[in-house]
Design a protein around this motif. Sequence first.
Motif, PDB file in Angstrom:
ATOM      1  N   HIS A  30     -12.761 -12.286   9.303  1.00  0.00           N
ATOM      2  CA  HIS A  30     -12.794 -13.814   8.644  1.00  0.00           C
ATOM      3  C   HIS A  30     -13.416 -13.606   8.832  1.00  0.00           C
ATOM      4  O   HIS A  30     -14.248 -15.028   8.183  1.00  0.00           O
ATOM      5  N   HIS A  71     -10.624  -5.056   5.137  1.00  0.00           N
ATOM      6  CA  HIS A  71      -9.777  -6.119   5.604  1.00  0.00           C
ATOM      7  C   HIS A  71      -8.306  -6.280   5.282  1.00  0.00           C
ATOM      8  O   HIS A  71      -8.038  -6.312   6.121  1.00  0.00           O
ATOM      9  N   PHE A  72      -8.199  -6.470   3.783  1.00  0.00           N
ATOM     10  CA  PHE A  72      -7.087  -5.932   3.852  1.00  0.00           C
ATOM     11  C   PHE A  72      -6.202  -5.274   3.870  1.00  0.00           C
ATOM     12  O   PHE A  72      -4.648  -5.449   4.715  1.00  0.00           O
ATOM     13  N   GLU A 111      -4.778  -5.603   7.586  1.00  0.00           N
ATOM     14  CA  GLU A 111      -4.578  -6.804   7.859  1.00  0.00           C
ATOM     15  C   GLU A 111      -3.059  -6.123   7.467  1.00  0.00           C
ATOM     16  O   GLU A 111      -1.693  -6.624   7.847  1.00  0.00           O
ATOM     17  N   HIS A 148       2.338 -11.597   0.215  1.00  0.00           N
ATOM     18  CA  HIS A 148       0.835 -11.405   0.435  1.00  0.00           C
ATOM     19  C   HIS A 148       0.369 -10.240   0.392  1.00  0.00           C
ATOM     20  O   HIS A 148      -1.474 -10.688  -0.015  1.00  0.00           O
ATOM     21  N   HIS A 196      -3.932 -10.240  -2.422  1.00  0.00           N
ATOM     22  CA  HIS A 196      -4.828  -9.872  -1.714  1.00  0.00           C
ATOM     23  C   HIS A 196      -4.815  -9.010  -2.812  1.00  0.00           C
ATOM     24  O   HIS A 196      -5.834  -8.856  -3.491  1.00  0.00           O
ATOM     25  N   HIS A 213      -6.101 -19.021   2.063  1.00  0.00           N
ATOM     26  CA  HIS A 213      -5.356 -17.983   2.444  1.00  0.00           C
ATOM     27  C   HIS A 213      -5.847 -17.725   4.298  1.00  0.00           C
ATOM     28  O   HIS A 213      -4.778 -17.217   4.504  1.00  0.00           O
ATOM     29  N   ASP A 236      -1.837 -15.817   6.071  1.00  0.00           N
ATOM     30  CA  ASP A 236      -3.034 -15.269   7.202  1.00  0.00           C
ATOM     31  C   ASP A 236      -2.379 -15.757   8.132  1.00  0.00           C
ATOM     32  O   ASP A 236      -1.580 -15.530   9.305  1.00  0.00           O
TER      33      ASP A 236
HETATM   34 FE1  FEO Z   1      -7.150 -11.822   5.824  1.00  0.00          FE
HETATM   35 FE2  FEO Z   1      -4.728 -12.055   4.464  1.00  0.00          FE
HETATM   36  O1  FEO Z   1      -6.566 -11.728   4.203  1.00  0.00           O
END
Ligand code: FEO
Length: 151
Positions: A27, A64-65, A68, A83, A87, A122, A127
Amino acid sequence: MASNDPEMLVTWDDEYRFGLPEIDKQHEFLFGLMNRIWSAMNRQADQQEVLALVGELETYTVTHFSDEERYMRETHYPRFDDHKKAHDAFVVRLAKEKQAILGGHPLSDAMMTFLKDWLISHILVLDRDYAAHAGHHLPSTEVFAESFYIG
Ligand code: FEO
């Protein structure tokens, strides 16, 4: 948060940390990347530089997605599907913007506002909600998260 420094679009704040080192690092990197794009826009950098930065944002967000989403699956996050839709919608929007730049259009102020608002809301709401669900001693944002997903 949004920055008062005209050189910066957003300012990283420790309140954005969840205690998930890899995610927190990603992030923070995204904030920095957003500021690099903002800086390129302000000095009217050439198309190749802007494209390279937007391409970097595209690649980085996909990674990143994915990280996560793996974490959310592992922690059985109940709002995973919503979520992931958020994305996916971001990836589609960014790809459209990249196509527009390839077509000779400059990166728009509207897109920068979208990126800034999307990133901050977000991280702070959606998050944070999965991190809170996983027991990271954060205030739950479930009520806000639900309304964001509906919106
Ligand atoms: Fe940090 Fe759901 O993106």
